[in-house]
Structure formats: structure tokens, C-alpha cells
Design an enzyme around this catalytic site. Structure first.
Site, short mmCIF file in Angstrom:
data_model
loop_
_atom_site.label_atom_id
_atom_site.label_comp_id
_atom_site.label_asym_id
_atom_site.label_seq_id
_atom_site.Cartn_x
_atom_site.Cartn_y
_atom_site.Cartn_z
N ASN A 103 0.93 -1.70 -0.10
CA ASN A 103 0.55 -0.15 -0.37
C ASN A 103 0.64 1.08 0.42
O ASN A 103 1.34 1.40 1.04
CB ASN A 103 -0.64 0.23 0.98
CG ASN A 103 -2.04 1.18 1.18
OD1 ASN A 103 -1.77 2.20 0.67
ND2 ASN A 103 -2.61 0.90 2.17
N ARG A 160 -2.48 -1.83 -3.74
CA ARG A 160 -3.75 -0.93 -3.34
C ARG A 160 -3.90 0.05 -4.42
O ARG A 160 -2.25 1.14 -4.09
CB ARG A 160 -3.76 -0.77 -1.81
CG ARG A 160 -5.40 0.40 -1.37
CD ARG A 160 -5.16 0.97 0.23
NE ARG A 160 -6.70 1.54 -0.20
CZ ARG A 160 -6.30 2.78 1.27
NH1 ARG A 160 -5.32 3.07 0.97
NH2 ARG A 160 -7.73 2.88 1.26
N HIS A 173 -12.24 4.28 0.16
CA HIS A 173 -11.82 2.77 0.76
C HIS A 173 -12.97 1.92 1.15
O HIS A 173 -13.25 1.13 1.60
CB HIS A 173 -12.74 3.94 2.52
CG HIS A 173 -12.18 4.52 2.97
ND1 HIS A 173 -13.04 5.39 3.92
CD2 HIS A 173 -11.24 4.79 3.30
CE1 HIS A 173 -11.73 6.79 4.09
NE2 HIS A 173 -10.79 6.21 4.59
N ARG A 188 -11.33 16.80 6.90
CA ARG A 188 -11.82 17.47 5.88
C ARG A 188 -13.52 17.46 6.03
O ARG A 188 -14.21 17.28 6.96
CB ARG A 188 -11.86 15.74 5.65
CG ARG A 188 -10.89 15.47 4.00
CD ARG A 188 -10.83 14.87 3.31
NE ARG A 188 -9.90 14.05 2.83
CZ ARG A 188 -9.63 12.79 2.74
NH1 ARG A 188 -10.58 11.78 3.17
NH2 ARG A 188 -7.98 11.90 2.42
N GLU A 199 -8.12 -4.59 5.28
CA GLU A 199 -7.78 -3.62 3.65
C GLU A 199 -6.89 -4.79 3.87
O GLU A 199 -6.83 -5.15 2.33
CB GLU A 199 -7.33 -2.01 3.71
CG GLU A 199 -8.70 -1.48 4.41
CD GLU A 199 -8.62 -0.04 3.78
OE1 GLU A 199 -8.75 0.48 2.85
OE2 GLU A 199 -7.98 1.02 5.30
#
Ligand code: AMP
Length: 397
Positions: free
Chosen positions: A7, A91, A180, A241, A384
Site C-alpha cells: 500500500n 492497493r 475506502h 476534511r 484492508e
């Protein structure tokens, strides 16, 4: 069979070597500060001491070379040579509208990753570098791209289109993508099993609440809607955010503060969210502490965060025409029992009943609703890396 999961972020690289015979992590690690002074690799292998190497890593190619050395190290390593790695799962952030299913990397896949640099300016270049570095380090070993947008790409048109002139979608593939994706894929799939739901029809809402937060609605593991958009900025209130805002806010700040669009977007991405409201921190532990000490803005930030999640759950329950299970995951979702309780306090109308004792848990798979609750509510830690490894195995088998 061992699968390496990679990743790559803009200046970091996380890896896990997973033995797929029992889905156990054989070794994992992190390369930090790639391309910056002070880079280092931290390698952890099952049953061995941690191994830290401080060495210049000008690019992701050097980082991959160091990972390979660590994996084969006489003391800290776990393999004799790289032929023990059957495949590498990466990923990858974005494939625009071209790919949604995971795929074995070939020249066309690399071309698409490159063409999507402007959709994922921080991640796609790093992801491509990671793939090319693995090709160099392990010639002939298949590399698999697992798209972070893959899950959201299955949303129907009515959910992914922005109500702006259609030509922008046609010309630039400007639409909602969702992010995600590997987390939502993994958690929604596991939630179906954990709640004993019909694997083809179970209606699941996944709340991935962390520093970055997103929420998804799916039926039988297929995405119906998800909260992030063209970029990860849309949707829930996050650590830094803003989530959803009226686009006119951008123009207003530009005019009032004499800033350009890029500067305001930077504010919305990096200085907003619970940090922006509270002025305290983007970290939920700091916020919880400040709120307990009476900081009103920290309390307001947490209230707004919880409210936004509850509002989305309501919207997604409507989109799904009912909901069988709600799963909480990621740093906040897995650990913050108060946030879970507060979110669920809005959901009485759905027949949600939380068992406070069961909800008193951290980071483990657990049903937190009462046996009588009409909706099964659970904590389900995301994984993940395992999701990517499973996809990789599926493609190389
Ligand atoms: P993630 O981005 O998934 O790693 O999540 C990071 C966020 O999870 C940070 O804001 C942490 O403060 C939050 N977090 C981690 N552990 C806890 C905890 N025990 N209670 C509340 N928040 C937590």
C-alpha cells in the site's frame, strides 16, 4: 501460498506478507519518509524482534528493495528468497471509469493508472511506482491491482451522477467514485456472514469512521451508495476534511479571504472537519478529553460528527428500503463506544437497540445490539490488507 500486499502512499509504503493457507500475517512493516530526509523502515515478523533500518529512500523503488532485503534477512527475515512470494497485491487508488474489478497488472492497467494521475495526484503515481518496483525486484511474479474505487464503482447511475451538465461526465468522467473501497468490501462481506444474513440480499450499512470517514450502503455486498465522491472530500465530517459543503462556500471564502480555489480546497481537506470546528485536534481521543474537560467547541465538533453519520444512515436506510445490519469499523468505529452509542441514539425509529455492556468493547468483532433489536449492529474491525490478499489469491489461483 504467500502473498505480499503493498500500500503505497505519497511518501510511505506499508506492506504485509500473508500466508493464505491460514490467512496469518507472517511479516509486516512500514517505510516512512520516502523521498524526504530521515527515511526509515520498520519491519515486524511474527515471533521476532522488530527490525528498524534508517537509510535514505529516495524513491519507492529503493523502499521495495529494502522491504525485499528485510523479508530475506538472515535474522529478521521470513523467506529464503522472493520465489516464495506467489503474487503481490497492490492497493491502487483510482482507475477512473475504466476498471472496477481487481485485475492482473499488464501494460494497459499501468497506462490507465497513469492516465488517472489527475484524479489521484498523491496516490496514483506512488501506486504505479510500487508496481514497477515490484516488477523489477521480482520479475515474472504477478502484480494485482485492487482499486480503492472498485466498491463504489458498482453504484447505480442515479447515485454516482452529480447534477451538473452531463457533458462533464462525458468529457472528464466527472462523477462520484467513493473511496475506502477495500474496507467497505471487506466489512460488508463479513457483516453478512457475522449477522447470518442472506448473502445475496442482506442490506448492510458500513460506517468506516476514522481520520478519514465514509459510509456505504450495500445489498448482498454490492454497493448501492457511498458517501465519498470524485475525491475523498465529500460526505461525512472527518478529522480534517469538511465532508459535504455548499460549493458556494468555496467562492465565498475566496472572495472574503482573497484566496484562490486551490488554497480553499486545501483548507477544506486539511484544516476543516472536527479540527476546524473544535480548533483543538483532528484526533478523536483529544477531542473526547477536551469535551470531558468542558471545551464547548470540542463538544460541538463531536455532536456535528455524530449527527452527520446518523443523517447518512437515515438516508441510506431509505436508499436500501430498510436495513438488516449496521457495522462500525476503523479507528473511531472500532474503539469509540461513546460515538457508537450517540450515533445509535438517533436510530430508535429503525428499531435499533444497543446493549451497553456489549458496546463496551474495543477493536474486536462483536454484536452490540440487543437480541430484540430490529437491526443487527456490530463492531467489525476492517482488514484492508486481507481483503487485497484475498482478491489477489482469487485472481492468481
Ligand atoms: P484511523 O484513521 O482508522 O486510523 O482512525 C484514527 C482515529 O481513530 C483517530 O482520530 C483516533 O483518535 C481514533 N481512535 C483510536 N482509538 C480510539 C479510542 N480508543 N477512542 C476514540 N477514538 C479512537
Amino acid at each position: 501460498m504467500k502473498i505480499l500486499v503493498i500500500n503505497c502512499g505519497s511518501s510511505s509504503l506499508k506492506y504485509q506478507l500473508i500466508d493464505m493457507d491460514n490467512e496469518s500475517v507472517v511479516a509486516k512493516g512500514l517505510c516512512e519518509r520516502i523521498g524526504i530526509e530521515g527515511s526509515m523502515l520498520t519491519h515486524k515478523a511474527a515471533g521476532k524482534e522488530d527490525y528498524v533500518v534508517e537509510k535514505a529512500m529516495p524513491t519507492h523503488v529503493t523502499a521495495i528493495e529494502m522491504v525485499m532485503e528485510a523479508l530475506q534477512d538472515a535474522t529478521y527475515g521470513v523467506i529464503k528468497d522472493t520465489s516464495e512470494i506467489a503474487a503481490v497485491g497492490h492497493r491502487v487508488l483510482h482507475a477512473g471509469t475504466v476498471y472496477s474489478d481487481s485485475i492482473i497488472v499488464n501494460e494497459d492497467v499501468k497506462r490507465v493508472i497513469k492516465e488517472c494521475f489527475d484524479l489521484g495526484p498523491l496516490h496514483n503515481p506512488a501506486n504505479l511506482m510500487g508496481i514497477e518496483a515490484c516488477e523489477k525486484a521480482m520479475p515474472g511474479t504477478p502484480n494485482i491491482a485492487v482499486w480503492d474505487t472498485g466498491f463504489g464503482m458498482k453504484m447505480p447511475e442515479k447515485a454516482y451522477l452529480y447534477a451538473i451538465p452531463y457533458e462533464y461526465f462525458e468529457k472528464y468522467s466527472l462523477r462520484r467514485y467513493g473511496f475506502h473501497g477495500t474496507s467497505h468490501m471487506f466489512v460488508s462481506g463479513e457483516a453478512l456472514k457475522f449477522a447470518n444474513l442472506d448473502p445475496g440480499k442482506g442490506k448492510v450499512i458500513v460506517c468506516h469512521l476514522g481520520n478519514g470517514s465514509s459510509i456505504s450502503a450495500s445489498i448482498g455486498g454490492k454497493c448501492v451508495d457511498t458517501s465519498m465522491g470524485l475525491t475523498p472530500l465529500e460526505g461525512l465530517i472527518m478529522g480534517t476534511r469538511s465532508g459535504d459543503v455548499d460549493a458556494a462556500v468555496v467562492q465565498y471564502i475566496c472572495n472574503k479571504e482573497n484566496k484562490d480555489v486551490n488554497e480553499v480546497l486545501n483548507i477544506l481537506n486539511k484544516k476543516s472537519g472536527v479540527l476546524g470546528i473544535s480548533g483543538v485536534s483532528s484526533d478523536f481521543r483529544d477531542l473526547g478529553k477536551a469535551a470531558d474537560e468542558g471545551n464547548e467547541r470540542a463538544k460541538t465538533a463531536l455532536d456535528a460528527f455524530v449527527y452527520r453519520v446518523a443523517k447518512y444512515i437515515g438516508a441510506y436506510a431509505a436508499a436500501l428500503n430498510g436495513v438488516d445490519a449496521i457495522a462500525f469499523t476503523a479507528g473511531v468505529g472500532e474503539n469509540d463506544m461513546k460515538a457508537r452509542k450517540d450515533i445509535c441514539s438517533y436510530l430508535g425509529y429503525l428499531g435499533v437497540e444497543i446493549d451497553d455492556e456489549a458496546n463496551n468493547c474495543r477493536g474486536k468483532r462483536q454484536m452490540i445490539s440487543t437480541p430484540d433489536s430490529k437491526v443487527k449492529v456490530m463492531v467489525l474491525p476492517t482488514n484492508e490488507e486481507l481483503a487485497i490478499a484475498r482478491e489477489t489469491l482469487r485472481l492468481v489461483q
